[in-house]
Design a protein around this motif. Structure first.
Motif, short mmCIF file in Angstrom:
data_model
loop_
_atom_site.label_atom_id
_atom_site.label_comp_id
_atom_site.label_asym_id
_atom_site.label_seq_id
_atom_site.Cartn_x
_atom_site.Cartn_y
_atom_site.Cartn_z
N CYS A 1 0.87 -1.17 0.00
CA CYS A 1 0.00 0.00 0.00
C CYS A 1 0.91 1.22 0.00
N ILE A 2 0.29 2.37 -0.13
CA ILE A 2 1.07 3.61 -0.22
C ILE A 2 0.82 4.46 1.01
N TYR A 3 1.90 4.89 1.64
CA TYR A 3 1.74 5.88 2.69
C TYR A 3 2.61 7.08 2.36
N ILE A 4 3.87 7.10 2.79
CA ILE A 4 4.79 8.13 2.33
C ILE A 4 5.69 7.45 1.28
N ASP A 5 5.44 7.77 0.04
CA ASP A 5 6.14 7.08 -1.04
C ASP A 5 7.61 7.47 -1.11
N VAL A 6 8.46 6.48 -1.08
CA VAL A 6 9.90 6.72 -1.18
C VAL A 6 10.24 7.42 -2.48
N GLY A 7 9.63 6.96 -3.56
CA GLY A 7 9.94 7.53 -4.86
C GLY A 7 9.51 8.98 -4.99
N THR A 8 8.32 9.29 -4.54
CA THR A 8 7.83 10.67 -4.60
C THR A 8 8.73 11.59 -3.79
N THR A 9 9.05 11.14 -2.58
CA THR A 9 9.89 11.94 -1.69
C THR A 9 11.25 12.19 -2.32
N MET A 10 11.86 11.13 -2.84
CA MET A 10 13.23 11.28 -3.33
C MET A 10 13.28 12.00 -4.67
N THR A 11 12.28 11.82 -5.53
CA THR A 11 12.27 12.55 -6.80
C THR A 11 12.18 14.05 -6.54
N HIS A 12 11.37 14.40 -5.57
CA HIS A 12 11.25 15.81 -5.17
C HIS A 12 12.57 16.33 -4.60
N GLU A 13 13.13 15.57 -3.67
CA GLU A 13 14.39 16.02 -3.05
C GLU A 13 15.51 16.08 -4.09
N ALA A 14 15.50 15.16 -5.04
CA ALA A 14 16.53 15.21 -6.09
C ALA A 14 16.44 16.51 -6.89
N GLY A 15 15.22 16.99 -7.10
CA GLY A 15 15.06 18.28 -7.77
C GLY A 15 15.71 19.39 -6.97
N HIS A 16 15.53 19.34 -5.68
CA HIS A 16 16.19 20.33 -4.84
C HIS A 16 17.69 20.18 -4.89
N MET A 17 18.17 18.95 -4.91
CA MET A 17 19.61 18.74 -4.96
C MET A 17 20.20 19.33 -6.24
N LEU A 18 19.41 19.37 -7.30
CA LEU A 18 19.86 19.98 -8.56
C LEU A 18 19.94 21.49 -8.47
N GLY A 19 19.15 22.06 -7.55
CA GLY A 19 19.10 23.51 -7.45
C GLY A 19 17.74 24.11 -7.76
N LEU A 20 16.71 23.29 -7.79
CA LEU A 20 15.37 23.79 -8.04
C LEU A 20 14.62 24.03 -6.74
N ASP A 21 13.87 25.09 -6.73
CA ASP A 21 13.02 25.45 -5.60
C ASP A 21 11.60 25.00 -5.92
#
Lengths: 330, 179
Positions: A210-230
């Motif tokens: 089942c889905i609660y806090i999705d690892v993929g959603t969290t990390m894809t978002h954080e990866a965007g921040h790691m690139l320099g996106l707000d």
């Protein structure tokens, strides 16, 4: 924010490319109009994964969680426009690691933390609340624990960068994972199930598939921040596309692992395929230093953006402090 | 001039890269704090930890009034991140302070001094709730800096209000009334 500065900012954003809604992070505090934009000068970095803190049935073990963490970088590398690959950014997989230390150590760490650091205080005085930062560092390294308080934060990134140029030198992302204690839980129940799976019950502990806090959603978002996106739409005058990975809201059960159009524009403008990374593309902050490559996406209209920003600067003395629109209403 | 330079220094501080957080209510923050104070930031000094891994900033806060709990007239609040020399470091979702800023801060009392030598910052207060635990006061309103935080949509307890921009009078009322 008063009307005239808001209009000036809107004009500046429009002049920079009306189809672009991504926002670049800058070195300035809470204002994308100031400071140098953050970026990786090598258009990439090597990351290492420590998923040993993963617990629960939400993924098929730590290896499954680690695999999904890794997979979350791929959309940013595979971004395309008009059927053509456009992203020149490269996340290099440095493999698994037992490294747990946080900070500017040359290891760009993606780590699942388990347990509050304070929970180890009885056995380790370095972990006591109010311990010195040095002691806290030792505690984190020894116990792979979460040091950012007991409450609200689920995941975060610590970045180190050069203030003058915005060049990122180190970035660590921590996810605050569930401590495997259903009676006295801390942390968050991360899951790996994809879209189409049902939402986990509340409380979710022990639930699988089942889905609660999705690892993929969290990390894809954080990866965007790691690139320099707000975040998109975090600042007045920016557009708000809820399909963007960089949208500032999420919810239990949500799976967003694919980039939206604004996300693609961001990574491809900043890190164009076959080109050098741009300190200035889409950047609302100070002009890039002469050594930076790339040009503003506004072209001739960039002049209008500069004038609008200058007018805004002149008015700052008398206007109220500019305040970003706070997103995130439930 | 000194204050302006310090303000510029902190303003240049490491903007980093966002946190994912559960929205906290004002009442949650108040209950989890040892003191909630309104005051003015006198100074903010950043340093590397002895191992040169992290930058931390010691914020000196002049307390005008404690809305909840007790705090001395001046408190030192330690926050992660800051700028030292040509390097900046920022931890997502954490509170930042600028000299001269008027604030409301939800604070956790320091524990007994721990750790070995080099723990000159032990004994400092910490901010509860990260960025949600510090409001900037501007005129009759107070606002937390949440632009760098992604929120997990979740309900609050009935009658409670999330940490967001609001009239300062309402913020004070909620803090004092929290049970």
């Amino acid at each position: 924010m008063s009307g005239a500065p808001r209009l000036a900012l809107a004009l500046a954003l429009l002049a920079g490319g009306s189809a672009r809604a991504y926002v670049r992070t800058t070195t300035a505090s809470n204002d994308p109009r100031h400071g140098a934009c953050l970026y990786w000068p090598q258009a990439g970095f090597t990351y290492r994964v420590n998923a040993s803190g993963f617990t629960g049935a939400g993924c098929a073990g730590a290896a499954d969680a680690a695999s999904l963490l890794r997979a979350s970088f791929a959309p940013w590398m595979q971004a395309s426009r008009g059927g053509a690959a456009c992203s020149g950014f490269h996340f290099a997989d440095g493999g698994d690691t037992q490294v747990t230390a946080l900070g500017n150590d040359g290891v760009n760490l993606v780590v699942l933390r388990r347990g509050l650091c304070s929970s180890f205080a009885a056995a380790d005085p370095d972990c006591a609340v109010g311990a010195s930062p040095e002691a806290e560092n030792r505690c984190i390294a020894a116990h792979d624990c979460w040091s950012h308080g007991t409450g609200a934060i689920i995941a975060l990134t610590t970045a180190t960068f050069r203030v003058e140029t915005g060049e990122i030198v180190d970035a660590d992302t921590e996810l605050h994972a569930w401590n495997a204690d259903a009676r006295n839980p801390t942390g968050w129940y991360f899951t790996c199930a994809g879209a189409g799976s049902g939402i986990c019950p509340t409380p979710p502990y022990g639930s699988a598939s089942c889905i609660y806090i999705d690892v993929g959603t969290t990390m894809t978002h954080e990866a965007g921040h790691m690139l320099g996106l707000d975040h998109v739409c975090a600042y007045s005058g920016t557009t708000c596309d809820s399909s963007s990975v960089m949208f500032p809201n999420t919810s239990p059960g949500k799976v967003v692992r694919a980039l939206g159009a604004d996300d693609v524009a961001g990574v491809c403008d900043i890190y164009p395929a076959g080109g050098a990374p741009s300190a200035s593309a889409g950047c609302l902050g100070q002009p890039a230093p002469p050594s930076s490559s790339g040009c503003s996406s506004g072209g001739a209209a960039g002049g209008l953006a500069v004038l609008a920003l200058a007018a805004l600067a002149l008015r700052r003395r008398r206007s109220r402090p500019w305040s970003p629109r706070v997103r995130g209403d439930a | 001039m000194k204050a302006a330079a310090a303000l510029a220094l902190v303003a240049l501080a490491a903007r980093a890269l966002a946190a994912l957080a559960l929205p906290a209510s004002v009442e949650d923050l108040a209950r989890s704090s040892d003191a909630v104070v309104r005051g003015t930031v006198l100074a903010a000094r950043s340093r590397w930890t002895a191992d040169r891994l992290r930058i931390v900033t010691a914020v000196e806060l002049q307390v005008a009034i404690a809305w909840r709990g007790a705090a001395p007239a001046r408190v030192e609040v330690l926050v992660p991140g800051g700028v030292v020399g040509d390097l900046g470091q920022r931890v997502d979702g954490m509170a930042t302070f600028a000299p001269g800023e008027e604030v409301v801060a939800f604070l956790v009392r320091p524990g007994p001094a721990r750790g070995s030598a080099g723990s000159s910052s032990s004994g400092a207060w910490r901010v509860a709730g990260g960025a949600q635990g510090k409001f900037t006061v501007s005129g009759s309103r107070a606002r937390p800096d949440l632009a760098r935080t992604t929120f997990l949509e979740a309900p609050l307890a009935p009658g409670e209000r999330r940490a967001e921009e609001m009239p300062i009078a309402e913020l004070e009322r909620r803090v004092r009334a929290a049970r």
